[in-house]
Design a protein around this motif. Sequence first.
Motif, PDB file in Angstrom:
ATOM      1  N   GLN A  54       3.115  -1.798 -13.917  1.00 18.39           N
ATOM      2  CA  GLN A  54       1.882  -1.846 -13.149  1.00 18.39           C
ATOM      3  C   GLN A  54       0.696  -2.039 -14.073  1.00 18.39           C
TER       4      GLN A  54
ATOM      5  N   MET B  68       9.267  -0.736 -12.680  1.00 12.72           N
ATOM      6  CA  MET B  68       8.315  -1.820 -12.503  1.00 12.72           C
ATOM      7  C   MET B  68       7.222  -1.653 -13.559  1.00 12.72           C
TER       8      MET B  68
ATOM      9  N   PRO C 187       9.037   6.644  -9.463  1.00 10.41           N
ATOM     10  CA  PRO C 187       9.642   7.185  -8.247  1.00 10.41           C
ATOM     11  C   PRO C 187      11.050   6.677  -7.954  1.00 10.41           C
ATOM     12  N   TRP C 188      11.491   5.700  -8.675  1.00 13.94           N
ATOM     13  CA  TRP C 188      12.795   5.144  -8.320  1.00 13.94           C
ATOM     14  C   TRP C 188      13.892   6.116  -8.714  1.00 13.94           C
ATOM     15  N   PRO C 189      14.797   6.307  -7.818  1.00 12.00           N
ATOM     16  CA  PRO C 189      15.818   7.328  -8.067  1.00 12.00           C
ATOM     17  C   PRO C 189      16.707   6.956  -9.249  1.00 12.00           C
TER      18      PRO C 189
ATOM     19  N   PHE D 218       9.397  -8.697  -4.992  1.00 13.12           N
ATOM     20  CA  PHE D 218      10.141  -7.456  -5.060  1.00 13.12           C
ATOM     21  C   PHE D 218       9.251  -6.371  -4.484  1.00 13.12           C
ATOM     22  N   VAL D 219       9.828  -5.215  -4.283  1.00 13.88           N
ATOM     23  CA  VAL D 219       9.048  -4.125  -3.716  1.00 13.88           C
ATOM     24  C   VAL D 219       8.586  -3.225  -4.852  1.00 13.88           C
ATOM     25  N   PRO D 220       7.292  -3.092  -5.004  1.00 14.23           N
ATOM     26  CA  PRO D 220       6.799  -2.380  -6.170  1.00 14.23           C
ATOM     27  C   PRO D 220       6.865  -0.868  -6.048  1.00 14.23           C
ATOM     28  N   LEU D 221       7.101  -0.370  -4.872  1.00 11.12           N
ATOM     29  CA  LEU D 221       7.149   1.081  -4.772  1.00 11.12           C
ATOM     30  C   LEU D 221       8.178   1.482  -3.741  1.00 11.12           C
ATOM     31  N   LEU D 222       8.580   2.693  -3.839  1.00  7.89           N
ATOM     32  CA  LEU D 222       9.641   3.132  -2.962  1.00  7.89           C
ATOM     33  C   LEU D 222       9.053   4.189  -2.068  1.00  7.89           C
TER      34      LEU D 222
ATOM     35  N   VAL E 128       1.597  -5.395  -9.858  1.00  9.25           N
ATOM     36  CA  VAL E 128       2.933  -4.916 -10.174  1.00  9.25           C
ATOM     37  C   VAL E 128       3.848  -6.078 -10.564  1.00  9.25           C
ATOM     38  N   PHE E 129       4.640  -5.840 -11.578  1.00  8.09           N
ATOM     39  CA  PHE E 129       5.586  -6.852 -12.031  1.00  8.09           C
ATOM     40  C   PHE E 129       6.961  -6.234 -12.070  1.00  8.09           C
ATOM     41  N   ARG E 130       7.948  -7.046 -11.819  1.00  6.09           N
ATOM     42  CA  ARG E 130       9.278  -6.465 -11.934  1.00  6.09           C
ATOM     43  C   ARG E 130       9.654  -6.412 -13.395  1.00  6.09           C
TER      44      ARG E 130
ATOM     45  N   PHE F 292       0.824  -1.202   0.000  1.00  5.22           N
ATOM     46  CA  PHE F 292       0.000   0.000   0.000  1.00  5.22           C
ATOM     47  C   PHE F 292       0.855   1.248   0.000  1.00  5.22           C
TER      48      PHE F 292
ATOM     49  N   ALA G  19      15.333  -1.871   0.411  1.00  2.00           N
ATOM     50  CA  ALA G  19      15.187  -0.768  -0.541  1.00  2.00           C
ATOM     51  C   ALA G  19      15.220   0.572   0.182  1.00  2.00           C
TER      52      ALA G  19
END
Lengths: 1019, 741
Positions: free
Chosen positions: B174, B172, B253-255, A505-509, B188-190, A484, A557
């Motif tokens: 989505q 990712m 959002p990933w840096p 895996f982690v879908p969001l950061l 979500v998929f990698r 979430f 992460a």
Amino acid sequence: MMSQQGYVATPPYSQSQPGIGLSPPHYGHYGDPSHAASPPGMMKPAGPLGAATPGMMLPPGPAPPGSHQFGQNGAQASSHPSQRFPGPSPVNNVASSYAPYQPSPQSSYPSPVSTSSVTQLGNQLGAMQINSYGSSMAPSSQGPPGPPSAAAFQGPPRPPQPSILQPGSQVLPPPPTTLNGPGASSAPPTAQYQPPPLPGQTLGPGFPPQQANYGPQMAGAQLSYPGGFPGGPAQMAGPPQPQKKLDPDSIPSPIQVIENDRAIRGGQVYATNTRGQVPPLVTTDCVIQDQGNASPRYIRCTTYCFPCTSDMAKQAQIPLAAVIKPFATVPPNETPLYLVNHGETGPVRCNRCKAYMCPFMQFIEGGRRYQCGFCNCVNDVPPFYFQHLDHIGRRLDHYEKPELSLGSYEYVATLDYCRKNKPPNPPAFIFMIDVSYSNIKNGLVKLICEELKTVLEKLPKEEHEETSAIRVGFITYNKVLHFFNVKSNLAQPQMMVVTDVGEVFVPLLDGFLVNYQESQAVIHNLLDQIPEMFADSNENETVFAPVIQAGMEALKAADCPGKLFIFHSSLPTAEAPGKLKNRDDKKLVNTDKEKILFQPQTNVYDSLAKDCVAHGCSVTLFLFPSQYVDVASLGLVPQLTGGTLYKYNNFQMHLDSQQFLNDLRNDIEKKIGFDAIMRVRTSTGFRATDFFGGIFMNNTTDVEMAAIDCDKAVTVEFKHDDKLGEDSGALIQCAVLYTTISGQRRLRIHNLGLNCSSQLADLYKSCETDALINFFAKSAFKAVLHQPLKVIREILVNQTAHMLACYRKNCASPSAASQLILPDSMKVFPVYMNCLLKNCVLLSRPEISTDERAYQRQLVMTMGVADSQLFFYPQLLPIHTLDVKSTELPAAVRCSESRLSEEGIFLLANGLNMFLWLGVSSPPELIQGIFNVPSFAHINADTTLLPEVGSPYSQQLKMIMNIIQQKKPYSMKLMIVKQREQPEMVFRQFLVEDKGLYGGPSYVDFLCCVHKEICQLLN
Amino acid sequence: MATYLEFIQQNEERDGVRFSWNVWPSSRLEATRMVVPLACLLTPLKERPDLPPVQYEPVLCSRPTCKAVLNPLCQVDYRAKLWACNFCFQRNQFPPAYTGISEVNQPAELMPQFSTIEYVVQRGPQTPLIFLYVVDTCLEEDDLQALKESLQMSLSLLPPDALVGLITFGRMVQVHELSCEGISKSYVFRGTKDLTAKQIQDMLGLTKSAMPMQQPRPAQAQEHSFISSRFLQPIHKIDMTLTDLLGELQRDPWPVTQGKRPLRSTGVALSIAVGLLEGTFPNTGARIMLFTGGPPTQGPGMVVGDELKVPIRSWHDIEKDNARFMKKATKHYEILANRTAANGHCIDIYACALDQTGLLEMKCCTNLTGGHMVMGDSFNTSLFKQTFQRIFSKDFNGDFRMAFGATLEVKTSRELKIAGVIGPCVSLNVKGPCVSENELGVAGTSQWKICGLDPTTTLGIYFEVVNQHNAPIPQGGRGAIQFVTQYQHSSTQRRIRVTTIARNWADAQSQLRHIEAAFDQEAAAVLMARLGVFRAESEEGPDVLRWLDRQLIRLCQKFGQYNKEDPSSFRLSDSFSLYPQFMFHLRRSPFLQVFNNSPDESSYYRHHFARQDLTQSLIMIQPILYSYSFQGPPEPVLLDSSSILADRILLMDTFFQIVIYLGETIAQWRKAGYQDMPEYENFKHLLQAPLDDAQEILQARFPMPRYINTEHGGSQARFLLSKVNPSQTHNNLFAWGQVMK
């Protein structure tokens, strides 16, 4: 039998057996009665506790005459010894040997003093032999503190005993026979077990704690430790009657021992200024003042006097171990740990062994250099740290620097101590809720979500901070994972489903881990929606390993340590790594393959745990099983990552929610350190060889813990690798590097100095039964994974016999072979050992749920001494005799059915469960007062809460329950048990002195068994 | 029938067909000597406002291997109610519905003017169109904003019952569930893991076994709609939700650290999109629309690593075999493209970035499925915005100009065989008697699948004359070809369009003039160009050029009139006169020359070249140059440097670019502001004229061309200068250096 494979306990020593056995004498303490007789000489060594020093000791008082220096606090540690040993009973006993009680001389305690004292001791003994710690108590009743201590003790008591004893006759026949069967050999009378003091007694004076034993002298003296029955020939003789049952009152009573210690040392200040002093029992409340050694709240040892050589250690087979609880909670009236900050230079450490600056470092050369107390290396004092020395060679700032004068303190760690040389981020808590069908249906998901709203307000925080630095995140799952996004700027939380459970895996950061205060609205919105979102789900399958993996990846992460709270209910059967099948095969019970049931089903969890530890991810698991869920597999990660496992069988909202919520609140709020690594350093001559607890080890020295909280203890076993010197003693430094809840990297240092002696008597005198049991339990429970239970049980029994036989042979005064003599410090060791042996983990019975066994096994592995003591020997309190005005707990009674009465109401607690047992003829006024119903028959036992009744009884009972519950790591669920109704069977299992429901001998029978073993060894 | 030119034009208007030869050489040998193969450009769905579809189904020849459709060329025995198939000569009974047939009561398909006819198939369920947006979120903020707005706008253009879905990707991938209320939910998929279709469907819960606990559902159909409804929803239901969802889309959002490219999982995102549709709506018209702002940098299909210091492959790298990811990525996209084609879906790629985005590797996705490929600098340009909007333009009936899942079947009379097709299609691998062993383009079949097409989509279809020289065709014999295109109309109807054409045979020895006169040099140039480009995709450039040159030489040899050793004597007839010029410009075109073009650009140009109709294709081969002056109305001028004059305004249309170029004098006048002076209003009009004309082109063209307004000496003038024939260089006449500075 003897052969021990030793693994259970200390292997090494085990081998030695041979030697042992012989000598007879001495003290066993069982009974203690005796008295007086004790002869002269022996005593020194005695027991534990101190009984006293020679003269009496008053507790506080000054040190006695002789040398003791140690007296209390301030003492310098000096040397000698002195007194404390009780004398054993001498010779006489021998003769009598069998007699139970005898008056013999031996004191249980040891009073040390030399001969002269002996006599006295003798008397004392009577009183005490049994108790170890407290021998003092012996006298009990009477005994006020009178000064003369010795006298005091012994003397008085007698009366009772004798009578008892004799009659009782114990059974312990001589060896040949079997336990009970004493008859056979009638000859020797057996036994002795008498309990010392009878119940009533209070203890005498309090002895100050410790006396140190340093005394060499004693040695000579001999030590007999009191133990046993020395005396008594007379009695013994009598007894021979075979069949008779040993009078339960005549065998050492744990209650008595506890009460005695409490009487002597309760409520006092215990200063840790003396090396090797034996602290008060865990059951005794006192104020602990750190004066150079770590508080026993942090470290407790199985013995406070190590044998000088490994030969001695092998001979005695007493495990040398310390139970370390580095984050133990200290009561508000004790000083919290000081924080030392040396700025960028970091802590001062020995160049060679890297030990941290501590009171064991000796400054020399005017303060320019210091010698390490651990490795003896001479180091230069760093310039910034220089300070002149005073006339006794102590630095002028000795009292200003915690690391020079205290046993425990903390250092601020520098970047060198951080991962990747970067300051850590504050930790995070991730809540992971199983939203499969059953959890939704029984309302659990809703309950959790509701509770989180309040409990998140109470995230742990530093005292000076307004809000907690801990961030929170949420995941729900069934066979897929839902992450979430609860970023504060969102109007609605966002859900991200990860279905690739094979490779999570982690879908969001951003937005997953958030500050609760900032995102409160979104989080509440989420928690409101979760139960509804899955309300229509009928997904029954769950995954588990991927859940942990997801949490761990999230922390990774975010580059922070943290803790996962997983709320899970079923066997994870969905296709994914860590998938489990139901392999609960009762046919394996009682076979060599039984160990498989305790091992994880797949090695997925092992490597997962390793990853978790490597990333500072601790896992706490709340299990709500309605059937077999394979706790052995599911619990592995929590165990290895320093997490806690909670289990609520057949969770029912109205019965169990309170217990669960209390556990949850408690767990979230508890003091905790993350990403910890512990190193135990020792002075030369011995080293830490084995570690037990919620830990993970990649090598042989670094104890890694993803997290460690205030309830987790690590038991460390030591072995010799050289001779130890009596002068230098055995020093232990435990350093824990960890990250605080606000993300600060710190080192917590605990130092403890132990004595060393070349006299076995000193060793026995300084033992602590509670710590021993903790050690034995953990080592046995660890061995369960690799060895057949039968072998483990045998090892335990053998080692018990061996330890006692060695004592008898080398330390006790001569007595009849048939006499059972126990060291004062181990008076209740047999009963506790029997409790351990009867624990469901070690009992191979198919009736017991495999999960329950795995669960208890895991719990015990991280227990501290106080918890294990209560767990193995539950507290049984009479409620019907409550004094409604008192604010103290009533005196406990022994855990035996014979102590119950139809007119009584009893409360039993073991740290996990609580029972209110109601006798069929319980007084109606009490029933009315507690349940607000007119009679026994009206009581509704199907509840876990007592009704709100304003009566004094009810309030008093609740107060008692609160006191019992306080500071316990697990919330206890109350069960109401009516005498002669079905549920009573459950309750009975906790009456540990009786024969077990699923087997396992009664206390008396076990004692006979052990005695027989001892006799065989001695012959 | 007047001239061949009129004939050709008429045929094109009626049937959407242009043949390279309109009189066919009657034997294989002669045909090969003609150099330019017998081939045609077919625009299967050419807009025919005058052709309302008939509401019944075609009558087929009963011979199982033939199944040709009844057409005006068939001989009909009205009395016996029989018709003879003009391809296999099978005699067929009319179906019962045709009992009333007679010479005066003919069904439409027998009337000569209905050589092209469209039938509506009433059978089968009608499934709404599906639009699946696949959106890159690794964009600059303003780019993303512009894209979001375009997407939101597009929602309003979709038919209300169309199903839409949304997949976003960055690091990712989505897949957004559109049905839920409250919390927005996505799967979500990698982006690094290649998944099989089965895995994707399992993970999205699209397989039935994934929902064992579902209560039994009464009808299959219901279950189907339930499954799909989570990710694909009728636009009218979730218009608001989706608009909000798009509005809330955040940048990935990933840096992204300095010196790195963002991690972009285009390969996996596409794979999931394909898998999603494959599992839910196979064989239903669907568009996967990929919007990407950069190259795929991770996972299957990655084109370049994330290190910025390593540039994306260039033609130079490819020549040196130095493009490490190219083969693997191409393979990944090819597999996807083939799967998509098999499912009847199409993939569009809208790539907007200043650097390359991997179109080279991904081109098969559009080329094999008939999707659109659009390349721009930014989503925040009118080029993208208008192009995208134009996808949803409607025809005179108010229907979208798009059709789906077409199969094209070609039937030939026995003297002919089909050599292959070049265009946005895949082979259906249907062997048959009319399939030639000689392969050109996508060959070895008589049926092709075109998953996405519009009214201008044009295929090049190549034939082989197989009639032996010694088996003369009787005088007056005609060769016939029938094109049967079955497709899903944008109204979701299934339709069948049938075009049947016939041409006369001629003996090349005796009637070469006829054949020559019936040569369609425009069609021939385009068809040869398609062959050349097709070869260039697989062979090396110089070889293709050499081949083209040889073909030209041979053609001139065959049809030119000249005296040996006398170049000035060379003459070509009118019907061939333009052909060499086309070839000249073709050689210089970006379709064959890779110099100065990135691999992506080449792919982009070739993509469009392989699908546009004849007119547009010719513009691509030889850009059109108009000259505006005070001397008269605008006139087309030679694409030659000699046409660049100081007092002219030039308007060049290369299809991809519209360039307005002001001559030196004109530019000076404008600078002096004459156009603002009332007395020079005519100058103002002169300036305005090309702008208006350009606007007109811009309005009509898809994709929207790059619009360049420049003047003498302007840096953008290079677009013009690079196209014109450099007849004047610094060596002659024009001081080149001076002009360019």
